[in-house]
Design a protein around this motif. Structure first.
Motif, PDB file in Angstrom:
ATOM      1  N   PRO A   1       0.897  -1.295   0.070  1.00  0.00           N
ATOM      2  CA  PRO A   1      -0.015   0.019   0.055  1.00  0.00           C
ATOM      3  C   PRO A   1       0.946   1.319   0.028  1.00  0.00           C
ATOM      4  N   LEU A   2       0.751   2.202  -0.959  1.00  0.00           N
ATOM      5  CA  LEU A   2       1.362   3.433  -0.924  1.00  0.00           C
ATOM      6  C   LEU A   2       0.554   4.443   0.031  1.00  0.00           C
ATOM      7  N   VAL A   3       1.413   5.388   0.241  1.00  0.00           N
ATOM      8  CA  VAL A   3       0.820   6.375   1.232  1.00  0.00           C
ATOM      9  C   VAL A   3      -0.030   7.715   0.263  1.00  0.00           C
ATOM     10  N   GLY A   4      -1.165   7.939   0.886  1.00  0.00           N
ATOM     11  CA  GLY A   4      -1.969   8.810   0.184  1.00  0.00           C
ATOM     12  C   GLY A   4      -3.257   9.222   1.071  1.00  0.00           C
ATOM     13  N   PRO A   5      -4.153  10.156   0.448  1.00  0.00           N
ATOM     14  CA  PRO A   5      -5.226  10.498   1.240  1.00  0.00           C
ATOM     15  C   PRO A   5      -6.244   9.623   1.249  1.00  0.00           C
ATOM     16  N   SER A   6      -6.799   9.370   2.515  1.00  0.00           N
ATOM     17  CA  SER A   6      -8.125   8.702   2.787  1.00  0.00           C
ATOM     18  C   SER A   6      -9.158   9.307   3.494  1.00  0.00           C
ATOM     19  N   SER A   7     -10.404   9.677   2.973  1.00  0.00           N
ATOM     20  CA  SER A   7     -11.180  10.566   3.492  1.00  0.00           C
ATOM     21  C   SER A   7     -11.775  10.064   4.856  1.00  0.00           C
ATOM     22  N   ILE A   8     -11.878   8.924   4.906  1.00  0.00           N
ATOM     23  CA  ILE A   8     -12.487   8.361   6.316  1.00  0.00           C
ATOM     24  C   ILE A   8     -11.388   8.557   7.218  1.00  0.00           C
ATOM     25  N   LEU A   9      -9.883   8.332   7.333  1.00  0.00           N
ATOM     26  CA  LEU A   9      -9.039   8.653   8.333  1.00  0.00           C
ATOM     27  C   LEU A   9      -9.095  10.008   8.479  1.00  0.00           C
ATOM     28  N   MET A  10      -8.992  10.793   7.438  1.00  0.00           N
ATOM     29  CA  MET A  10      -8.561  12.306   7.504  1.00  0.00           C
ATOM     30  C   MET A  10     -10.018  13.198   8.191  1.00  0.00           C
ATOM     31  N   ALA A  11     -11.176  12.489   7.915  1.00  0.00           N
ATOM     32  CA  ALA A  11     -12.425  12.742   8.472  1.00  0.00           C
ATOM     33  C   ALA A  11     -12.456  12.852   9.929  1.00  0.00           C
ATOM     34  N   ILE A  12     -11.814  11.577  10.418  1.00  0.00           N
ATOM     35  CA  ILE A  12     -11.759  11.244  12.027  1.00  0.00           C
ATOM     36  C   ILE A  12     -10.819  11.916  12.556  1.00  0.00           C
ATOM     37  N   MET A  13      -9.624  12.158  11.892  1.00  0.00           N
ATOM     38  CA  MET A  13      -8.622  12.965  12.554  1.00  0.00           C
ATOM     39  C   MET A  13      -9.105  14.410  12.827  1.00  0.00           C
ATOM     40  N   ALA A  14      -9.939  15.042  12.070  1.00  0.00           N
ATOM     41  CA  ALA A  14     -10.258  16.474  11.952  1.00  0.00           C
ATOM     42  C   ALA A  14     -11.688  16.771  12.868  1.00  0.00           C
ATOM     43  N   SER A  15     -12.395  15.441  13.411  1.00  0.00           N
ATOM     44  CA  SER A  15     -13.672  15.682  13.994  1.00  0.00           C
ATOM     45  C   SER A  15     -13.479  15.761  15.566  1.00  0.00           C
ATOM     46  N   GLY A  16     -12.388  15.424  16.143  1.00  0.00           N
ATOM     47  CA  GLY A  16     -12.471  15.449  17.591  1.00  0.00           C
ATOM     48  C   GLY A  16     -13.243  14.600  18.421  1.00  0.00           C
ATOM     49  N   PHE A  17     -13.617  13.265  17.640  1.00  0.00           N
ATOM     50  CA  PHE A  17     -14.207  12.145  17.925  1.00  0.00           C
ATOM     51  C   PHE A  17     -13.102  11.013  18.483  1.00  0.00           C
ATOM     52  N   ASN A  18     -13.616  10.029  19.033  1.00  0.00           N
ATOM     53  CA  ASN A  18     -12.518   8.826  19.525  1.00  0.00           C
ATOM     54  C   ASN A  18     -11.880   8.240  18.061  1.00  0.00           C
ATOM     55  N   GLY A  19     -10.765   8.456  18.225  1.00  0.00           N
ATOM     56  CA  GLY A  19     -10.072   7.944  17.253  1.00  0.00           C
ATOM     57  C   GLY A  19      -9.291   6.687  17.536  1.00  0.00           C
ATOM     58  N   GLN A  20      -9.576   6.119  18.713  1.00  0.00           N
ATOM     59  CA  GLN A  20      -8.981   4.902  19.364  1.00  0.00           C
ATOM     60  C   GLN A  20      -9.969   3.665  18.909  1.00  0.00           C
ATOM     61  N   SER A  21     -11.475   4.213  18.887  1.00  0.00           N
ATOM     62  CA  SER A  21     -12.474   3.157  18.647  1.00  0.00           C
ATOM     63  C   SER A  21     -13.420   3.780  17.766  1.00  0.00           C
ATOM     64  N   PHE A  22     -13.598   3.266  16.376  1.00  0.00           N
ATOM     65  CA  PHE A  22     -14.635   3.746  15.404  1.00  0.00           C
ATOM     66  C   PHE A  22     -14.829   2.669  14.365  1.00  0.00           C
ATOM     67  N   SER A  23     -16.014   2.921  13.671  1.00  0.00           N
ATOM     68  CA  SER A  23     -16.577   1.737  12.922  1.00  0.00           C
ATOM     69  C   SER A  23     -17.100   2.787  11.649  1.00  0.00           C
ATOM     70  N   PHE A  24     -16.429   1.957  10.343  1.00  0.00           N
ATOM     71  CA  PHE A  24     -16.987   2.653   9.200  1.00  0.00           C
ATOM     72  C   PHE A  24     -17.831   1.721   8.684  1.00  0.00           C
ATOM     73  N   HIS A  25     -19.150   2.184   8.232  1.00  0.00           N
ATOM     74  CA  HIS A  25     -20.331   1.742   7.784  1.00  0.00           C
ATOM     75  C   HIS A  25     -20.703   1.789   6.347  1.00  0.00           C
ATOM     76  N   GLY A  26     -20.089   2.507   5.438  1.00  0.00           N
ATOM     77  CA  GLY A  26     -20.255   2.559   3.977  1.00  0.00           C
ATOM     78  C   GLY A  26     -21.501   3.356   3.781  1.00  0.00           C
ATOM     79  N   TYR A  27     -22.331   2.762   2.996  1.00  0.00           N
ATOM     80  CA  TYR A  27     -23.535   3.270   2.791  1.00  0.00           C
ATOM     81  C   TYR A  27     -24.505   3.084   3.595  1.00  0.00           C
ATOM     82  N   LEU A  28     -25.493   3.840   4.166  1.00  0.00           N
ATOM     83  CA  LEU A  28     -26.818   3.413   4.913  1.00  0.00           C
ATOM     84  C   LEU A  28     -27.809   3.012   4.025  1.00  0.00           C
ATOM     85  N   PRO A  29     -28.916   2.207   4.282  1.00  0.00           N
ATOM     86  CA  PRO A  29     -30.009   1.607   3.444  1.00  0.00           C
ATOM     87  C   PRO A  29     -30.614   2.981   2.687  1.00  0.00           C
ATOM     88  N   ILE A  30     -31.067   2.739   1.457  1.00  0.00           N
ATOM     89  CA  ILE A  30     -31.851   3.667   0.647  1.00  0.00           C
ATOM     90  C   ILE A  30     -33.343   3.967   1.538  1.00  0.00           C
TER      91      ILE A  30
END
Length: 236
Positions: free
Chosen positions: A118-147
């Motif tokens: 894996p090469l280094v580069g931007p990840s919107s998920i990680l960058m979002a959690i970095m800037a959110s002020g939320f728990n960065g030790q425990s988080f869960s990504f769920h993709g798209y929610l039901p339509i």
């Protein structure tokens, strides 16, 4: 014969200049590859040309991997590696294999015993959690929610409950033209004190990453139409 490498090549998250978010080492690696597995051939070619204007696009081979790809074809995409050729995987945006069909390719490469780098580069998920002020030790990504509206609201309430019970940041995304509907559902059905971070156009010139309580967001939602957005909720 050397063990060939499958390189996972991150791309920009929008019209960001390549040099702002992509290390020069990546360009060196990319310039030495002849075979690419990509989500979209057109955007992949555009990214490669932006990375290295001298690259001869017409000498490269592209295999398209997306929701329209026949699953039975996927294994054959790694055929060049059997001859010792290195290959690259390019997503439509951000890091390949994260919320991305490239994960299927990586799984096959691992099974076949090829090196995966894996090469280094931007990840919107990680960058979002970095800037959110939320728990960065425990988080869960769920993709798209039901339509379906009812199912989506039910899922939102489940995620909010997890945020409180497990002290865990909950992360999800939406098709850009449905962003506002999702945000409105959060404001209507989550607790007033629950915190919501809206992270839009990450790393782009008009980047917007703001955290407020659900109550404080009411009447103050930004224009999210057709803008790639990551939503994060966390206990108040």
């Amino acid at each position: 014969m050397k063990n060939p490498v499958l390189y996972l090549i991150p791309v920009t998250l929008g019209d960001t200049p390549v040099e702002k978010v992509i290390p020069s080492f990546n360009t060196t690696v990319v310039s030495g590859l002849k075979y690419f597995i990509v989500e979209n051939v057109r955007s992949a070619r555009r990214f490669l040309k932006k990375s290295n204007p001298d690259i001869d696009i017409d000498t490269l081979t592209f295999y398209e991997l997306n929701k329209h790809t026949d699953p039975n074809q996927i294994v054959s995409y790694l055929t060049p590696m059997k001859s010792g050729e290195n290959m690259g995987v390019i997503s439509e945006a951000g890091c390949p294999a994260v919320a991305d069909p490239g994960a299927d390719m990586v799984a096959i490469a691992q099974q076949e015993g090829y090196r995966v780098v894996p090469l280094v580069g931007p990840s919107s998920i990680l960058m979002a959690i970095m800037a959110s002020g939320f728990n960065g030790q425990s988080f869960s990504f769920h993709g798209y929610l039901p339509i379906d509206a009812g199912e989506r609201i039910k899922k939102l309430k489940q995620l909010e409950t997890r945020a409180y019970n497990e002290d865990q940041t909950q992360i999800f995304i939406e098709t850009p033209y449905r962003n506002l509907k999702l945000a409105e559902d959060i404001l209507q059905h989550c607790k007033p004190q629950t915190r919501l971070c809206i992270a839009m156009n990450i790393s782009c010139e008009d980047e917007f990453i703001v955290t407020r309580s659900v109550k404080a967001w009411k009447g103050k939602l930004p224009d999210m139409h057709k803008k790639p957005t990551v939503f994060l909720i966390y206990r108040g």
